[in-house]
Design an enzyme around this catalytic site. Structure first.
Site, PDB file in Angstrom:
ATOM      1  N   SER A 189       3.717   1.883  -4.283  1.00  0.00           N
ATOM      2  CA  SER A 189       4.004   0.609  -3.365  1.00  0.00           C
ATOM      3  C   SER A 189       5.227   0.310  -2.783  1.00  0.00           C
ATOM      4  CB  SER A 189       3.556  -0.575  -4.041  1.00  0.00           C
ATOM      5  OG  SER A 189       4.108  -0.721  -5.558  1.00  0.00           O
TER       6      SER A 189
ATOM      7  N   GLU B  97       6.669 -18.386   0.368  1.00  0.00           N
ATOM      8  CA  GLU B  97       7.238 -18.406  -0.963  1.00  0.00           C
ATOM      9  C   GLU B  97       7.705 -16.957  -1.428  1.00  0.00           C
ATOM     10  OE1 GLU B  97       4.385 -17.886  -0.222  1.00  0.00           O
ATOM     11  OE2 GLU B  97       3.957 -15.907  -1.606  1.00  0.00           O
TER      12      GLU B  97
ATOM     13  N   LYS C 203       5.103  -4.782   1.430  1.00  0.00           N
ATOM     14  CA  LYS C 203       4.723  -6.052   1.733  1.00  0.00           C
ATOM     15  C   LYS C 203       4.909  -6.199   3.184  1.00  0.00           C
ATOM     16  CE  LYS C 203       5.122  -8.125  -2.296  1.00  0.00           C
ATOM     17  NZ  LYS C 203       5.727  -7.430  -3.407  1.00  0.00           N
TER      18      LYS C 203
HETATM   19  C1  LIG Z   1       5.354  -7.342  -4.657  1.00  0.00           C
HETATM   20  C2  LIG Z   1       5.328  -5.961  -5.035  1.00  0.00           C
HETATM   21  C3  LIG Z   1       4.171  -5.534  -5.814  1.00  0.00           C
HETATM   22  C4  LIG Z   1       3.016  -6.454  -6.458  1.00  0.00           C
HETATM   23  O1  LIG Z   1       2.286  -7.010  -5.465  1.00  0.00           O
HETATM   24  P1  LIG Z   1       0.953  -6.958  -5.160  1.00  0.00           P
HETATM   25  O2  LIG Z   1       0.388  -8.030  -4.386  1.00  0.00           O
HETATM   26  O3  LIG Z   1       0.066  -6.808  -6.522  1.00  0.00           O
HETATM   27  O4  LIG Z   1       0.837  -5.630  -4.353  1.00  0.00           O
HETATM   28  C5  LIG Z   1       4.311  -4.202  -6.237  1.00  0.00           C
HETATM   29  N1  LIG Z   1       4.826  -3.223  -5.884  1.00  0.00           N
HETATM   30  C6  LIG Z   1       6.078  -3.541  -5.060  1.00  0.00           C
HETATM   31  C7  LIG Z   1       6.991  -2.536  -4.663  1.00  0.00           C
HETATM   32  C8  LIG Z   1       6.322  -4.986  -4.669  1.00  0.00           C
HETATM   33  O5  LIG Z   1       7.273  -5.272  -4.105  1.00  0.00           O
END
Ligand SMILES: *Cc1c(COP(=O)(O)O)cnc(C)c1O
Length: 404
Positions: free
Chosen positions: A375, A110, A88
């Protein structure tokens, strides 16, 4: 299609907003396209990404995990090593620098589970920008550790008590704020969705993930790439440089939750979602028979979103991205598997992608590779994972903490 056609990806996307939001969106679109053509701005992002975020993040060959599964070689893109623990920050940093270039002094955002709020607050602290985060009161109660960190980074966290007091209500409040404040305020939206130009902008700021993977995977025979999909920002950034080609296969893992009944999952693709226009854009959403947004469930706070980014909806419809759903317990098993075999702590969101890799790998020969986007890292999930894996010792620990 890599970029939108005037805000549209096929029939999805667009800019379905009230008249008052036209001006700030047009201003943003203009500023974004100017900034992306400005070498100095791009260097500034690159420099911050390197020194502050910690880029490039590694692409790890998960040798033991691959051996255990007995098929394709699994490679893992470690976005969890980025500052604040997830992808993020890539978007928050890009938009934060853009806002500064536009002369904005105040950032609003948000947040649902709080991950985007934390990344935004951190970037604002870094850049010296005022930061206001709208967060549903229900979410604030559930995610206090993130509220704590947003405040330590200097953000003001405003509880939202309208509607269901969750993410969609926080978005409404942020939009309301922006309609009257855009002279000095930028709305830093957290995923690859919302009205144009956000889907294009967030993809571009997240495409650093895919661009690095492209270099790092040179010489590998990549059969498949897998990312989890909430709103879709990590997925579209990871896939971005590969979309136009026919290979490798691209897979999105959605939250299958605890079952197929309405309210028990967040599966928007594969026939469960309906086409609608919600919060400024056209895409697939989980809607009830009255067209109201449905409640969702996932063990991972970041995947329980009722909509999906318009570009992903389009690429899914075209067949370029295949969507699969992963149940809560499969995600927990994946957390355990990668912890045990690689010493990695997957975020529950990312563990959905990991779980899908575990299913696909055995049927792919060992001279081929699968790349999984991790992610984020899962330290933030300890209240959920520890309870799911080791309930007794975890609750004993919590009791002792309270009594101290
Ligand atoms: C917020 C988040 C997601 C989901 O958000 P996307 O916009 O679909 O990437 C996925 N993995 C993590 C670690 C997150 O914090």
């Amino acid at each position: 299609m890599k970029h939108s056609d005037n805000g549209f990806f096929g029939t999805f996307g667009g800019k379905y907003v009230a008249e008052v939001l036209r001006a700030p969106l047009d201003e943003l679109e203009q500023a974004f396209s100017e900034a992306m053509a400005d070498e100095e701005f791009l260097h500034r992002i690159e420099d911050e990404a390197k020194t502050y975020t910690g880029r490039p993040t590694p692409l790890l060959h998960a040798r033991r995990a691959s051996e255990q599964l007995g098929g394709a070689q699994i490679y893992i893109k470690l976005e969890g090593l980025a500052n604040t623990g997830a992808h993020k920050i890539n978007n928050a940093l890009g938009q934060g620098l853009l806002a500064q270039r536009m002369g904005k002094k105040r950032i609003i955002a948000e947040t649902g589970a709080g991950q985007h709020g934390v990344a935004t607050a951190a970037v604002c602290a870094r850049l010296g920008l005022e930061c206001v985060i709208y967060m549903g009161e229900v979410d604030m109660n559930r995610q206090y550790p993130n509220v704590f960190w947003m405040r330590q980074y200097g953000a003001q966290v405003i509880p939202v008590t309208s509607g269901s007091s969750t993410l969609k209500d926080a978005v409404n409040e942020a939009l309301r704020d922006w309609a009257s404040s855009y002279g000095d305020t930028h709305y830093l939206l957290g995923s690859a969705l919302g009205p144009a130009p956000y889907p294009d902008m967030v993809r571009e700021f997240q495409s650093v993930i895919g661009n690095e993977v492209k270099r790092q995977s040179e010489g590998l025979q990549v059969e498949a790439m897998i990312a989890c999909v909430g709103g879709g920002s990590n997925a579209i950034g990871f896939f971005s440089p590969f979309i136009e080609a026919v290979e490798p296969a691209l897979y999105g893992a959605e939250a299958g939750g605890r079952g197929d009944a309405p309210g028990d999952h967040a599966v928007r693709m594969n026939g469960q979602g309906s086409i609608g226009v919600v919060q400024g854009y056209k895409s697939r959403f989980l809607l009830d028979l009255d067209g109201q947004v449905q409640t969702t469930h996932s063990v991972s706070a970041g995947l329980d979103y009722p909509g999906i980014g318009p570009q992903l909806a389009h690429l899914g419809e075209q067949g370029r991205i295949q969507f699969c759903s992963i149940r809560d317990e499969e995600a927990i098993e994946a957390v355990k598997f990668f912890a045990r075999n690689e010493g990695l702590c997957f975020a529950l969101e990312s563990a959905h992608a990991g779980a899908l890799a575990m299913k696909l790998a055995p049927d792919i020969p060992p001279d081929r590779a699968i790349i999984v986007n991790m992610s984020g890292r899962g330290d933030k999930d300890i209240f959920i994972t520890a309870r799911a894996i080791d309930e007794q010792q975890w609750t004993e620990f919590l009791h002792k903490e309270v009594q101290r």
